[in-house]
Design a protein around this motif. Structure first.
Motif, PDB file in Angstrom:
ATOM      1  N   MET A 271       0.722  -1.075   0.167  1.00  0.00           N
ATOM      2  CA  MET A 271       0.119   0.070  -0.087  1.00  0.00           C
ATOM      3  C   MET A 271       0.745   1.151  -0.057  1.00  0.00           C
ATOM      4  N   LYS A 272       0.410   2.275  -0.881  1.00  0.00           N
ATOM      5  CA  LYS A 272       1.310   3.526  -0.803  1.00  0.00           C
ATOM      6  C   LYS A 272       0.568   4.357  -0.476  1.00  0.00           C
ATOM      7  N   VAL A 273       1.031   5.267   0.585  1.00  0.00           N
ATOM      8  CA  VAL A 273       0.254   6.156   1.406  1.00  0.00           C
ATOM      9  C   VAL A 273       1.210   7.578   1.287  1.00  0.00           C
ATOM     10  N   LEU A 274       0.710   8.805   1.060  1.00  0.00           N
ATOM     11  CA  LEU A 274       1.101  10.127   0.986  1.00  0.00           C
ATOM     12  C   LEU A 274       0.432  10.706   2.338  1.00  0.00           C
ATOM     13  N   PHE A 275       1.594  11.419   3.076  1.00  0.00           N
ATOM     14  CA  PHE A 275       1.145  12.118   4.135  1.00  0.00           C
ATOM     15  C   PHE A 275       1.303  13.663   3.648  1.00  0.00           C
ATOM     16  N   THR A 276       0.443  14.379   3.898  1.00  0.00           N
ATOM     17  CA  THR A 276       0.751  15.804   3.852  1.00  0.00           C
ATOM     18  C   THR A 276      -0.045  16.888   4.591  1.00  0.00           C
ATOM     19  N   GLY A 277       0.211  18.217   4.493  1.00  0.00           N
ATOM     20  CA  GLY A 277      -0.195  19.186   5.346  1.00  0.00           C
ATOM     21  C   GLY A 277       0.690  20.380   5.208  1.00  0.00           C
TER      22      GLY A 277
ATOM     23  N   ASP B 234      -2.083   5.266  -3.100  1.00  0.00           N
ATOM     24  CA  ASP B 234      -3.451   4.557  -2.774  1.00  0.00           C
ATOM     25  C   ASP B 234      -4.401   5.308  -1.936  1.00  0.00           C
ATOM     26  N   ALA B 235      -3.629   6.217  -1.098  1.00  0.00           N
ATOM     27  CA  ALA B 235      -4.493   7.107  -0.002  1.00  0.00           C
ATOM     28  C   ALA B 235      -3.530   8.350   0.163  1.00  0.00           C
ATOM     29  N   VAL B 236      -4.201   9.277   0.310  1.00  0.00           N
ATOM     30  CA  VAL B 236      -3.548  10.641   1.002  1.00  0.00           C
ATOM     31  C   VAL B 236      -3.986  10.762   2.380  1.00  0.00           C
ATOM     32  N   VAL B 237      -3.208  11.097   3.418  1.00  0.00           N
ATOM     33  CA  VAL B 237      -3.425  11.523   4.625  1.00  0.00           C
ATOM     34  C   VAL B 237      -2.970  12.866   4.880  1.00  0.00           C
TER      35      VAL B 237
ATOM     36  N   GLU C 164       5.498   1.820  15.161  1.00  0.00           N
ATOM     37  CA  GLU C 164       5.300   0.760  14.058  1.00  0.00           C
ATOM     38  C   GLU C 164       3.965   0.189  14.550  1.00  0.00           C
ATOM     39  N   ALA C 165       3.731  -0.249  15.853  1.00  0.00           N
ATOM     40  CA  ALA C 165       2.296  -0.695  15.919  1.00  0.00           C
ATOM     41  C   ALA C 165       1.207   0.495  15.386  1.00  0.00           C
ATOM     42  N   CYS C 166       1.474   1.590  15.641  1.00  0.00           N
ATOM     43  CA  CYS C 166       0.409   2.537  15.090  1.00  0.00           C
ATOM     44  C   CYS C 166       0.430   2.631  13.698  1.00  0.00           C
ATOM     45  N   ALA C 167       1.528   2.338  12.945  1.00  0.00           N
ATOM     46  CA  ALA C 167       1.593   2.380  11.209  1.00  0.00           C
ATOM     47  C   ALA C 167       0.733   1.254  11.163  1.00  0.00           C
ATOM     48  N   THR C 168       1.110  -0.026  11.753  1.00  0.00           N
ATOM     49  CA  THR C 168       0.295  -1.187  11.343  1.00  0.00           C
ATOM     50  C   THR C 168      -1.222  -1.046  11.505  1.00  0.00           C
ATOM     51  N   GLU C 169      -1.605  -0.287  12.478  1.00  0.00           N
ATOM     52  CA  GLU C 169      -3.084  -0.086  12.765  1.00  0.00           C
ATOM     53  C   GLU C 169      -3.603   0.651  11.540  1.00  0.00           C
ATOM     54  N   LEU C 170      -2.923   1.807  11.452  1.00  0.00           N
ATOM     55  CA  LEU C 170      -3.209   2.768  10.142  1.00  0.00           C
ATOM     56  C   LEU C 170      -3.496   1.850   8.906  1.00  0.00           C
ATOM     57  N   GLU C 171      -2.261   1.226   8.433  1.00  0.00           N
ATOM     58  CA  GLU C 171      -2.525   0.283   7.420  1.00  0.00           C
ATOM     59  C   GLU C 171      -3.638  -0.464   7.324  1.00  0.00           C
ATOM     60  N   ASN C 172      -4.015  -1.225   8.534  1.00  0.00           N
ATOM     61  CA  ASN C 172      -5.241  -1.950   8.510  1.00  0.00           C
ATOM     62  C   ASN C 172      -6.558  -1.187   8.176  1.00  0.00           C
ATOM     63  N   ILE C 173      -6.459   0.047   9.016  1.00  0.00           N
ATOM     64  CA  ILE C 173      -7.823   0.752   8.496  1.00  0.00           C
ATOM     65  C   ILE C 173      -7.723   1.228   7.212  1.00  0.00           C
TER      66      ILE C 173
ATOM     67  N   ARG D 182      -6.592  -0.327   4.471  1.00  0.00           N
ATOM     68  CA  ARG D 182      -6.621  -1.233   3.760  1.00  0.00           C
ATOM     69  C   ARG D 182      -8.129  -1.658   3.851  1.00  0.00           C
ATOM     70  N   ASP D 183      -8.959  -1.552   5.080  1.00  0.00           N
ATOM     71  CA  ASP D 183     -10.271  -1.942   5.074  1.00  0.00           C
ATOM     72  C   ASP D 183     -11.240  -0.848   4.431  1.00  0.00           C
ATOM     73  N   PHE D 184     -10.705   0.369   4.804  1.00  0.00           N
ATOM     74  CA  PHE D 184     -11.545   1.591   4.115  1.00  0.00           C
ATOM     75  C   PHE D 184     -11.646   1.378   2.608  1.00  0.00           C
ATOM     76  N   ILE D 185     -10.524   1.240   2.075  1.00  0.00           N
ATOM     77  CA  ILE D 185     -10.236   1.180   0.613  1.00  0.00           C
ATOM     78  C   ILE D 185     -10.936  -0.121   0.064  1.00  0.00           C
ATOM     79  N   ALA D 186     -11.170  -1.216   0.641  1.00  0.00           N
ATOM     80  CA  ALA D 186     -11.576  -2.325   0.181  1.00  0.00           C
ATOM     81  C   ALA D 186     -13.234  -2.032   0.237  1.00  0.00           C
ATOM     82  N   ASN D 187     -13.736  -1.523   1.276  1.00  0.00           N
ATOM     83  CA  ASN D 187     -15.213  -1.380   1.841  1.00  0.00           C
ATOM     84  C   ASN D 187     -15.467  -0.177   0.454  1.00  0.00           C
ATOM     85  N   ARG D 188     -14.842   0.677   0.174  1.00  0.00           N
ATOM     86  CA  ARG D 188     -15.133   1.731  -0.709  1.00  0.00           C
ATOM     87  C   ARG D 188     -15.389   1.253  -2.207  1.00  0.00           C
ATOM     88  N   ALA D 189     -14.143   0.282  -2.429  1.00  0.00           N
ATOM     89  CA  ALA D 189     -14.338  -0.312  -4.009  1.00  0.00           C
ATOM     90  C   ALA D 189     -15.546  -1.487  -3.862  1.00  0.00           C
TER      91      ALA D 189
END
Length: 302
Positions: A1-7, A43-46, A271-280, A282-289
């Protein structure tokens, strides 16, 4: 999964919620003031906390899922002697929701990441999809054994000005207990035996929507935690010593000084919080699709 953080970058929450999170994955990156070109192939922008109108327009034109991490997005400092401040004080859930609704409407994200479960409950009625992502402790914190010697230390990790009048109260309490009170800022807390979590003012929004970061630090160091019972602290550090006034704080510090330190707890590592974000995500994108496919299949036939 590819994620871009911006602000807009340049503040503490950007360092931790964008740069440190992005550093955990080879396909994640943190880019202040990102453009549509930066988002291509992601795949997503945060969006972390704040973004300029022109960059928000670029990401909307990109067309992919936009996630908003609104950590401490409201105005933190208010001057109580100013008339406008008295009129705009966030004193209850109605005030907080009205402020949040206007703020979120500008960004209109596909998903909002809340730092506490209480905030999830509070903003769900506004209509946006929401997820829960607790705050991690700073990965630059090293192993820290409490200092040896008879004089024990109570530590506040953060800017001293955030304590307000509590600074005097804590100093007096520690003097009566015969211990030293120290403050520290930056990645590494001062060595100590007890960690304190309190702030100069407790408007409704701080009690419910502030992150758990000081609790995460206390867990990481295995130190007894003395704190005002904010939602983020209660949700992540239920064994803390709670207080709501000066007398309770004094007793809580005494109990914490008598408590044994615990083993370091890494449940809120980056690392634990990044894994949690990754799961969130992944589930969101799958549900969106899946929802998009369902919508296509249910379109009326002319």
């Amino acid at each position: 999964m590819k994620v871009l953080f911006t602000g807009i970058g340049g503040f503490g929450s950007w360092t931790m919620r964008a740069e440190q999170m992005a550093a955990t994955r080879p396909d994640w990156k943190a880019v202040p003031h990102a453009t549509r070109k930066d988002a291509e192939g992601m795949d997503a922008v945060v969006i972390v906390k704040s973004i300029r109108d022109e960059n928000l327009a670029e990401l909307k034109a990109w067309g992919g899922p936009v996630v908003y991490d609104p950590l401490d997005f409201w105005r933190q400092r208010r001057n109580p002697w100013k008339r406008w401040a008295r009129k705009n004080r966030l004193k209850d859930i109605a005030d907080a929701r009205a402020m949040a609704a206007a703020h979120f409407a500008r960004i209109d994200p596909d998903l909002i990441l809340c730092p506490t479960r209480a905030m999830v409950e509070d903003i769900t009625p506004l209509g946006w999809k929401v997820g829960l992502l607790y705050h991690h402790y700073d990965p630059r914190i090293g192993d820290m054994a409490p200092p040896a010697g008879k004089r024990r230390r109570v530590v506040y990790h953060g800017r001293p000005e955030h304590l307000g009048w509590w600074l005097v109260a804590v100093y007096l309490s520690c003097f009566v207990h015969g211990v030293k009170f120290v403050t520290s800022n930056g990645p590494q807390p001062s060595l100590g035996h007890v960690l304190l979590g309190v702030r100069r003012a407790y408007p409704w929004i701080s009690r419910r929507w502030k992150s758990n970061i000081k609790a995460a630090v206390a867990l990481r160091l295995g130190l007894p935690f003395v704190a005002w019972p904010e939602a983020g602290y209660r949700e992540t550090h239920p064994s803390a010593f709670w207080f709501t006034n000066v007398f309770e704080m004094h007793r809580a510090i005494g109990k914490a000084l008598a408590a044994d330190p615990a083993a370091p707890d890494d449940r809120f590592s980056v690392e634990a919080c990044a894994t949690e974000l990754e799961n969130i995500l992944r589930d969101f994108i799958a549900n969106r699709a899946n929802q998009s496919a369902t919508d296509k299949n249910t379109l009326p036939i002319d």
